[in-house]
Scaffold this motif. Structure first.
Motif, PDB file in Angstrom:
ATOM      1  N   ALA A   4       0.834  -1.204   0.000  1.00 45.42           N
ATOM      2  CA  ALA A   4       0.000   0.000   0.000  1.00 45.42           C
ATOM      3  C   ALA A   4       0.868   1.254   0.000  1.00 45.42           C
ATOM      4  O   ALA A   4       0.548   2.244  -0.667  1.00 45.42           O
ATOM      5  CB  ALA A   4      -0.941  -0.001   1.196  1.00 45.42           C
ATOM      6  N   LEU A   5       1.974   1.212   0.719  1.00 46.43           N
ATOM      7  CA  LEU A   5       2.914   2.339   0.723  1.00 46.43           C
ATOM      8  C   LEU A   5       3.462   2.610  -0.673  1.00 46.43           C
ATOM      9  O   LEU A   5       3.492   3.751  -1.135  1.00 46.43           O
ATOM     10  CB  LEU A   5       4.090   2.001   1.648  1.00 46.43           C
ATOM     11  N   PHE A   6       3.892   1.558  -1.333  1.00 45.53           N
ATOM     12  CA  PHE A   6       4.456   1.669  -2.677  1.00 45.53           C
ATOM     13  C   PHE A   6       3.424   2.225  -3.654  1.00 45.53           C
ATOM     14  O   PHE A   6       3.707   3.153  -4.412  1.00 45.53           O
ATOM     15  CB  PHE A   6       4.953   0.286  -3.125  1.00 45.53           C
ATOM     16  N   TRP A   7       2.216   1.662  -3.621  1.00 46.07           N
ATOM     17  CA  TRP A   7       1.184   2.128  -4.538  1.00 46.07           C
ATOM     18  C   TRP A   7       0.759   3.554  -4.211  1.00 46.07           C
ATOM     19  O   TRP A   7       0.407   4.316  -5.113  1.00 46.07           O
ATOM     20  CB  TRP A   7      -0.015   1.177  -4.529  1.00 46.07           C
ATOM     21  N   GLY A   8       0.791   3.925  -2.942  1.00 45.76           N
ATOM     22  CA  GLY A   8       0.490   5.307  -2.563  1.00 45.76           C
ATOM     23  C   GLY A   8       1.500   6.288  -3.132  1.00 45.76           C
ATOM     24  O   GLY A   8       1.141   7.361  -3.618  1.00 45.76           O
ATOM     25  N   LEU A   9       2.767   5.916  -3.093  1.00 44.51           N
ATOM     26  CA  LEU A   9       3.806   6.767  -3.687  1.00 44.51           C
ATOM     27  C   LEU A   9       3.603   6.916  -5.185  1.00 44.51           C
ATOM     28  O   LEU A   9       3.731   8.017  -5.735  1.00 44.51           O
ATOM     29  CB  LEU A   9       5.195   6.198  -3.396  1.00 44.51           C
ATOM     30  N   LEU A  10       3.300   5.813  -5.860  1.00 42.94           N
ATOM     31  CA  LEU A  10       3.049   5.881  -7.300  1.00 42.94           C
ATOM     32  C   LEU A  10       1.794   6.687  -7.619  1.00 42.94           C
ATOM     33  O   LEU A  10       1.731   7.382  -8.630  1.00 42.94           O
ATOM     34  CB  LEU A  10       2.947   4.483  -7.903  1.00 42.94           C
ATOM     35  N   SER A  11       0.803   6.594  -6.731  1.00 47.63           N
ATOM     36  CA  SER A  11      -0.421   7.369  -6.911  1.00 47.63           C
ATOM     37  C   SER A  11      -0.131   8.868  -6.853  1.00 47.63           C
ATOM     38  O   SER A  11      -0.664   9.640  -7.645  1.00 47.63           O
ATOM     39  CB  SER A  11      -1.427   6.981  -5.832  1.00 47.63           C
ATOM     40  N   ASP A  12       0.716   9.262  -5.918  1.00 46.11           N
ATOM     41  CA  ASP A  12       1.093  10.675  -5.819  1.00 46.11           C
ATOM     42  C   ASP A  12       1.859  11.136  -7.059  1.00 46.11           C
ATOM     43  O   ASP A  12       1.738  12.274  -7.483  1.00 46.11           O
ATOM     44  CB  ASP A  12       1.957  10.912  -4.578  1.00 46.11           C
ATOM     45  N   ARG A  13       2.609  10.246  -7.635  1.00 40.98           N
ATOM     46  CA  ARG A  13       3.452  10.605  -8.776  1.00 40.98           C
ATOM     47  C   ARG A  13       2.702  10.551 -10.108  1.00 40.98           C
ATOM     48  O   ARG A  13       2.863  11.435 -10.950  1.00 40.98           O
ATOM     49  CB  ARG A  13       4.662   9.691  -8.826  1.00 40.98           C
ATOM     50  N   TYR A  14       1.885   9.494 -10.309  1.00 41.40           N
ATOM     51  CA  TYR A  14       1.275   9.273 -11.622  1.00 41.40           C
ATOM     52  C   TYR A  14      -0.231   9.498 -11.670  1.00 41.40           C
ATOM     53  O   TYR A  14      -0.812   9.492 -12.746  1.00 41.40           O
ATOM     54  CB  TYR A  14       1.584   7.857 -12.114  1.00 41.40           C
ATOM     55  N   GLY A  15      -0.860   9.628 -10.530  1.00 39.82           N
ATOM     56  CA  GLY A  15      -2.291   9.910 -10.523  1.00 39.82           C
ATOM     57  C   GLY A  15      -3.109   8.824  -9.846  1.00 39.82           C
ATOM     58  O   GLY A  15      -2.726   7.657  -9.830  1.00 39.82           O
ATOM     59  N   ARG A  16      -4.222   9.241  -9.290  1.00 42.11           N
ATOM     60  CA  ARG A  16      -5.061   8.330  -8.532  1.00 42.11           C
ATOM     61  C   ARG A  16      -5.912   7.440  -9.433  1.00 42.11           C
ATOM     62  O   ARG A  16      -6.109   6.267  -9.155  1.00 42.11           O
ATOM     63  CB  ARG A  16      -5.944   9.124  -7.575  1.00 42.11           C
ATOM     64  N   LYS A  17      -6.403   7.984 -10.523  1.00 43.23           N
ATOM     65  CA  LYS A  17      -7.265   7.216 -11.416  1.00 43.23           C
ATOM     66  C   LYS A  17      -6.523   6.013 -11.994  1.00 43.23           C
ATOM     67  O   LYS A  17      -7.062   4.907 -12.034  1.00 43.23           O
ATOM     68  CB  LYS A  17      -7.773   8.111 -12.547  1.00 43.23           C
ATOM     69  N   ILE A  18      -5.298   6.210 -12.410  1.00 47.00           N
ATOM     70  CA  ILE A  18      -4.523   5.104 -12.983  1.00 47.00           C
ATOM     71  C   ILE A  18      -4.253   4.019 -11.938  1.00 47.00           C
ATOM     72  O   ILE A  18      -4.196   2.835 -12.262  1.00 47.00           O
ATOM     73  CB  ILE A  18      -3.215   5.614 -13.637  1.00 47.00           C
ATOM     74  N   MET A  19      -4.130   4.403 -10.676  1.00 53.79           N
ATOM     75  CA  MET A  19      -3.904   3.415  -9.619  1.00 53.79           C
ATOM     76  C   MET A  19      -5.175   2.598  -9.346  1.00 53.79           C
ATOM     77  O   MET A  19      -5.094   1.403  -9.061  1.00 53.79           O
ATOM     78  CB  MET A  19      -3.431   4.081  -8.329  1.00 53.79           C
ATOM     79  N   VAL A  20      -6.338   3.224  -9.459  1.00 57.92           N
ATOM     80  CA  VAL A  20      -7.585   2.476  -9.308  1.00 57.92           C
ATOM     81  C   VAL A  20      -7.712   1.474 -10.451  1.00 57.92           C
ATOM     82  O   VAL A  20      -8.006   0.294 -10.231  1.00 57.92           O
ATOM     83  CB  VAL A  20      -8.812   3.425  -9.278  1.00 57.92           C
ATOM     84  N   MET A  21      -7.441   1.929 -11.656  1.00 60.28           N
ATOM     85  CA  MET A  21      -7.525   1.039 -12.814  1.00 60.28           C
ATOM     86  C   MET A  21      -6.508  -0.091 -12.697  1.00 60.28           C
ATOM     87  O   MET A  21      -6.826  -1.253 -12.966  1.00 60.28           O
ATOM     88  CB  MET A  21      -7.322   1.844 -14.097  1.00 60.28           C
ATOM     89  N   ARG A  22      -5.298   0.229 -12.282  1.00 59.75           N
ATOM     90  CA  ARG A  22      -4.251  -0.781 -12.126  1.00 59.75           C
ATOM     91  C   ARG A  22      -4.654  -1.831 -11.106  1.00 59.75           C
ATOM     92  O   ARG A  22      -4.526  -3.027 -11.337  1.00 59.75           O
ATOM     93  CB  ARG A  22      -2.933  -0.119 -11.697  1.00 59.75           C
ATOM     94  N   SER A  23      -5.167  -1.388  -9.955  1.00 58.52           N
ATOM     95  CA  SER A  23      -5.500  -2.329  -8.888  1.00 58.52           C
ATOM     96  C   SER A  23      -6.641  -3.261  -9.290  1.00 58.52           C
ATOM     97  O   SER A  23      -6.596  -4.455  -9.011  1.00 58.52           O
ATOM     98  CB  SER A  23      -5.831  -1.586  -7.596  1.00 58.52           C
TER      99      SER A  23
END
Length: 149
Positions: A76-95
């Motif tokens: 969750a920490l790792f994905w949170g960092l990527l979310s801050d960098r690349y965007g929240r929408k892409i992280m929802v789609m990725r997950s």
């Protein structure tokens, strides 16, 4: 011709966050049902993979649950960092995409270790709840955060 930007409290912004909230509610409901649907069947699946004793089935089931929870917590920490960098929408789609792929791969497991490894991978790549909450909280007006989350 200069493009006019809408103020943050415009009708368009008002409908956009509500629409996103509704879509995320439906998506989270469906992914939660889909990802949780496997849980009651894991003991039967372990039996079909050759685990015969009830105690061994319980141990394999415990391992599958444990690795999922632990990896999801740490990733969750790792994905949170990527979310801050690349965007929240892409992280929802990725997950959601990753969770669907891993869930599908579970149908091809041929040993208990495969299933536990896939649960590890599922925990490492999903996190749909935290990704969805992050997205919703980033677009919802502060006056509506309580009801939205």
């Amino acid at each position: 011709m200069q493009k006019t930007l809408h103020p943050p409290h415009s009708i368009d912004h008002h409908h956009r966050w509500r629409m996103t909230l509704a879509i995320m509610f439906i998506a989270q409901f469906l992914s939660g049902v889909g990802f949780s649907f496997v849980l009651p069947f894991l003991p039967f699946y372990f039996r079909s993979l050759g685990v015969e004793s009830q105690n061994e089935i319980l141990i394999w089931n415990a391992w599958a649950s444990l690795v999922f929870g632990i990896t999801m917590t740490f990733f969750a920490l790792f994905w949170g960092l990527l979310s801050d960098r690349y965007g929240r929408k892409i992280m929802v789609m990725r997950s959601m995409f990753a969770g669907s792929i891993v869930l599908g791969l579970m149908g091809f497991a041929t040993s208990p270790w495969h299933l536990v490894a896939l649960r590890f991978l599922q925990g490492a790549t999903t996190g749909t709840v935290s990704a969805s909450i992050t997205l919703v909280s980033s677009i919802t007006p502060s006056a509506n955060l309580g009801i939205s989350l």
